[in-house]
Design an enzyme around this catalytic site. Structure first.
Site, PDB file in Angstrom:
ATOM      1  N   CYS A 129      17.946   4.201  -4.466  1.00  0.00           N
ATOM      2  CA  CYS A 129      17.686   4.830  -5.622  1.00  0.00           C
ATOM      3  C   CYS A 129      18.777   5.687  -5.959  1.00  0.00           C
ATOM      4  O   CYS A 129      19.107   5.580  -7.341  1.00  0.00           O
ATOM      5  CB  CYS A 129      16.375   5.510  -5.221  1.00  0.00           C
ATOM      6  SG  CYS A 129      16.202   6.770  -3.913  1.00  0.00           S
TER       7      CYS A 129
ATOM      8  N   THR B 112       0.723  -1.153  -0.248  1.00  0.00           N
ATOM      9  CA  THR B 112      -0.038   0.018  -0.068  1.00  0.00           C
ATOM     10  C   THR B 112       0.839   1.529  -0.105  1.00  0.00           C
ATOM     11  O   THR B 112       0.408   2.320  -0.137  1.00  0.00           O
ATOM     12  CB  THR B 112      -0.896   0.074   1.164  1.00  0.00           C
ATOM     13  OG1 THR B 112      -0.299  -0.007   2.328  1.00  0.00           O
ATOM     14  CG2 THR B 112      -1.911  -0.984   1.139  1.00  0.00           C
TER      15      THR B 112
ATOM     16  N   HIS C   4      15.951  11.837  -9.521  1.00  0.00           N
ATOM     17  CA  HIS C   4      17.027  12.253  -8.465  1.00  0.00           C
ATOM     18  C   HIS C   4      18.073  12.659  -9.686  1.00  0.00           C
ATOM     19  O   HIS C   4      18.445  11.911 -10.471  1.00  0.00           O
ATOM     20  CB  HIS C   4      17.672  11.218  -7.652  1.00  0.00           C
ATOM     21  CG  HIS C   4      16.815  10.712  -6.434  1.00  0.00           C
ATOM     22  ND1 HIS C   4      15.535  11.263  -6.245  1.00  0.00           N
ATOM     23  CD2 HIS C   4      16.815   9.782  -5.598  1.00  0.00           C
ATOM     24  CE1 HIS C   4      14.787  10.712  -5.392  1.00  0.00           C
ATOM     25  NE2 HIS C   4      15.748   9.742  -4.929  1.00  0.00           N
TER      26      HIS C   4
END
Lengths: 352, 352, 352, 352
Positions: D149, D12, D242
């Site tokens: 990331c 979720t 990014h």
């Protein structure tokens, strides 16, 4: 199906770039001409356009040589994203030369013999074309316009209410995205962390265009809908997607369920639904109590679906709700392409 | 002048930090108590507050020990920025203990014996305090509230129109700043590049509070103004400053000049203008055709001045215009402090 | 004290508006001339400037008639915020006419006989003025420049490290605010929800200017500091305040405590601290582990204080930290005014 | 091809929603289980997820019942987007129960027997799985992780440089998007019009993970690459993507042309390129002198392509350039799915 050669006027601007992008891989259209200001003319499209779209320039467009408005154009149809100053004389001149011109510019929208069309709303207004050709002595050429970006979102949301209950009056406050002002239309120093409560000429368009679109063409002239409209237009720091807070007074009183049923039941007529750029659903009613939101809903139906939500009673008029339109797709480039498809489907474009 | 000791309830939150900041160097008030949730209690204010204001924590506040709501408080007056859940019982309890409680919370605003006051608009509503004390059996304590942030901007703009022409109906669409949701009230992932067309409970407040404020207190109860209000509330990505697009129907028709004259002529009564936090002008009409704008106008009058502009005819009601209110100062912390000053000036606060 | 008449060149632009704003109520200076492009000349300043500052145009400036660069100017001193194209010839020409010209433009910063000065860092570079006057045959005129906005933030942070430990090499990555690009320098459609990893000419400035400023003037010429600098410049969607991520290699190894002590101990020499626009502290070390942040720290010291923080070891060079400079005040308009004050204090300006 | 049943842990959250979205219509995988915290368990996915993706919840996912981490799961493979606290024990426990667990969480990335894999960079690190199973006594289960990331963007840009020239040292300054902090990870009031120069734990990850990935697995253990890394991590007000300013020192000196050739020539090995989620090009060098930019480039290759540009000499190290990675796709959900595909292609997943 036969394919048609399309030229884009104003191809290097913000809406022009969307047109070039949306015309890539189009099932009916081949982009054969890109036209822009003198400054760009003579360079390849890849050189002339400061491309700002997330996807790359479609390969067939990259090497097209940009022409100016005086050049000879090899195409069956023109789609115009010219700014109003350039559009003023160029569009009529090109229609006179025999081109069907489908324009996103505001110049001719309110002309008495020019249809102002959203295919899902008033496709019958194409009936004015013979009158236009007679008035203006046009041979194969014609002018067809789509409405202002905010008008399109508003009218797609209003159409089912007009059909089911009749509309008497409405208030709309827009929160418009920065892309609507063009590539360099608004400086970051102006709109960053800010709201600008004025957009030049916008409220005037939003107060007259819907009446023409929701009105009738009686065979000779347009009869505007009897409808009072008051608009407040604001610019907000959102990239794409105009949000509109709308209150309406209906002619026949309705319940919330009837209103929702009208929104949910809205469909284009089948000949329009079958057009390549028509979305599966031109209008969607969201159940999410925090939506529609521009960032989350602007790309529904490839940017061609208007999303409404927040339906609730209005204590001054009858009902209030929120509508969201992708100003660059449904509100501009996609609107013009859908109009071009409607023209072709109606047999108004001749393949030369 | 005598000085009064002030305690701030909810001192670590967004509005609480504004209160602490605005109370520094106050000519009448000394901040002597900072009160917050159990979690913060026992630490110094500098430790407990994640300070987010551009200026530094005022030195006298840095070393105050944060108390919880059950602690004994040494002060003459409390200003509350508690969230509604905490305010629900605490404010009444503290009034019962004898404190004048000036609250920014929404809990008691519509209570039949609690004044809901903007000093420039309805200072006379303090007349309800004796009734409140009688009803509730209060000795020195009392409850005084200021309106919702959007209501304050709206009502300051409406007051001269109500006085000069009478108001019959109004539509307001707000574009509200993110600071209004509190320090962590709205996530960046939700509002970045976005508009959220719903703020929980906000439209209800905006549709009822103005009627109480613009109405009368008849000696026994409040008589709300007869006025239909419809509100659309939106959150936009602006840090501070709520922008409101407003349409009004007047009881007496007016020209644009008369409207502008009403806006320009608006002044507080002298006893209110003399309060330390009252701005030189509570309402300013801007001539700039692109303003009011939140980033440029929110700090006028130290954030206590509401700016209106964009006055033009409305084709559904009578007139439309835009108002801008600093939601954190005039709409919250400054509103409460001005109410506290009004109480003191009216002799409702006893120096113990 | 005697007062001096000041003219502002480029008075309608972004930096020009800051100059006009900061010169209001200046203890030494009266703004007597506002100079701008031909287009603005002949109109009042209130008409010509699209004023974008949060405060109003200072009343004495409102009615000044904007002059062009060829007009006769009645003042003792000029402060220039001209863009480089206009500055190229105008500044020298005006120095030749006898004006001390204090410039924020980049044109003459690296000239061998023009001081590039941050008063807290290298006030002694004014010693080059006699050489400049001799070289250029100037009578009362002179040219004095302040560095690029990012350079100023960087050098104020570096100066104590240079003094205490010596600097050998540094890497700096800037995240620069949109106001640095001027009123219309960057479109919202370009920078909204975006980072642009290139600013024309910026890295070059940041790699050469600090060496001149941190170097010596030996009586005849500037001897740049021996220091390798590598800069990455990025534009980010922040209104004001340039953030810089900096890594340094020191000549003498240092501990974190020594580094912090160097930052904390930095002060201007007393004659500079006494200038009206000098902040109490030119450099502040924040203890907050999430700061410096542009929105929270850009207005410290009236925008004249650089804030550093995040001091920690660097595994490639020696130490890394973050610096924050208000690019419009300390980085441009305030820098030029402080330089003008330094000139006056040094007796370089003659009251005519 | 056989299909595999996949369960998503942390379904979720922000990364979980991306996983559910990217798994719709996957050629190999069927989403059969959605797992989340106790609070969500027992509700349908449509009810439990506050869905924030622009596209709608994929219909097959809508009606799945959310299970908690203790439930029995019917699937062949788990992909985890659990937050570190929940991941700490759950991932190992599920691997012990026999599930291959492909995780985006940071908990086990640096474990001595857990591969940290970017398929285009170090697919051979899967060779550590037998060691892991032996160490931990795992039967069919295993743990495979993808990097942080920012690390993924950095390492994909570095890999060709490492292969062609060798890397000795690098400086990286990140400008990270708000989506990286999760749905509610950062408040709008904190990051609006701001830069935050600290992200908890991020610099540490960026300084160690690349060494493991660019190093070798020698059959028994990982041998990190000998490489000095210094990272500055900043949060900027950008939704996704990014941006990284990078300077490198190479072991073998290179020209700009050689560097560009290395970037342009980079390809995954064919078995990796053939995976369904592998982009046509894992790394693209842009020629545009204003790019890469997050808003324009983050969706290239469906968000799986890293874009580099701005290659130029560095006066402290050797070369500098900019890299851009879609932190939600290539940097999280897409990274995990590509790892899951690599596992399947390598025969590590058994269809039960």
């Amino acid at each position: 199906m036969l394919r048609y050669r399309v030229g884009v006027l104003g191809a290097t601007g913000a809406v022009g770039q969307y047109l070039v992008s949306l015309l890539a891989d189009h099932p009916w259209f081949d982009l054969t001409e890109v036209v822009a200001s003198d400054r760009s003319a003579g360079r390849t499209y890849a050189e002339a356009a400061r491309w700002r779209m997330p996807d790359e320039i479609p390969p067939p467009a990259r090497e097209l040589i940009v022409k100016d408005l005086e050049s000879e154009l090899k195409c069956d149809l023109l789609i115009s994203a010219l700014d109003p100053a350039a559009a003023e004389t160029a569009e009529e001149r090109l229609a006179n030369k025999g081109f069907p011109v489908v324009s996103n510019s505001s110049n001719h929208r309110m002309d008495q013999d020019v249809p102002l069309v959203i295919p899902e709303v008033n496709p019958g207004h194409l009936d004015a074309i013979p009158v236009q050709r007679r008035n203006r002595g046009l041979a194969g050429g014609l002018l067809l316009t789509n409405p202002n970006c905010s008008t399109i979102g508003l009218v797609l949301a209003l159409k089912p209410l007009q059909d089911w209950f009749g509309l008497e009056a409405l208030q709309v406050t827009t929160m418009q995205a920065i892309s609507g002002a063009g590539l360099d239309g608004i400086s970051a120093a102006a709109i960053h962390d800010n709201v600008i409560p004025h957009i030049s000429g916008e409220e005037e368009k939003l107060e007259v265009e819907p009446k023409k679109i929701l009105g009738d063409f009686d065979g000779e002239q347009f009869r505007p809908a009897a409808l009072a409209i008051s608009a407040h237009c604001n610019r907000v720091p959102v990239l794409d997607g105009h949000t509109e807070s709308i209150s309406v007074r209906l002619r026949t009183k309705a319940t919330a369920e009837e209103l929702s049923a009208a929104f949910r039941g809205f469909r284009a007529e089948p000949s329009v639904s079958a057009l390549p750029s028509a979305p599966a659903r031109p209008l969607v009613l969201t159940e999410d109590d925090l939506r529609p939101q521009p960032r989350l809903d602007r790309d529904l139906g490839g940017g061609m679906t208007v999303v409404v939500g927040q339906v609730r009673p209005c204590s001054v008029l009858d009902w209030k709700f929120t509508a969201l339109v992708n100003n660059m797709v449904r509100g501009a480039a996609g609107a013009a392409i859908l109009n071009a498809e409607l023209l072709v489907a109606g047999g108004w474009v001749v393949r030369s």
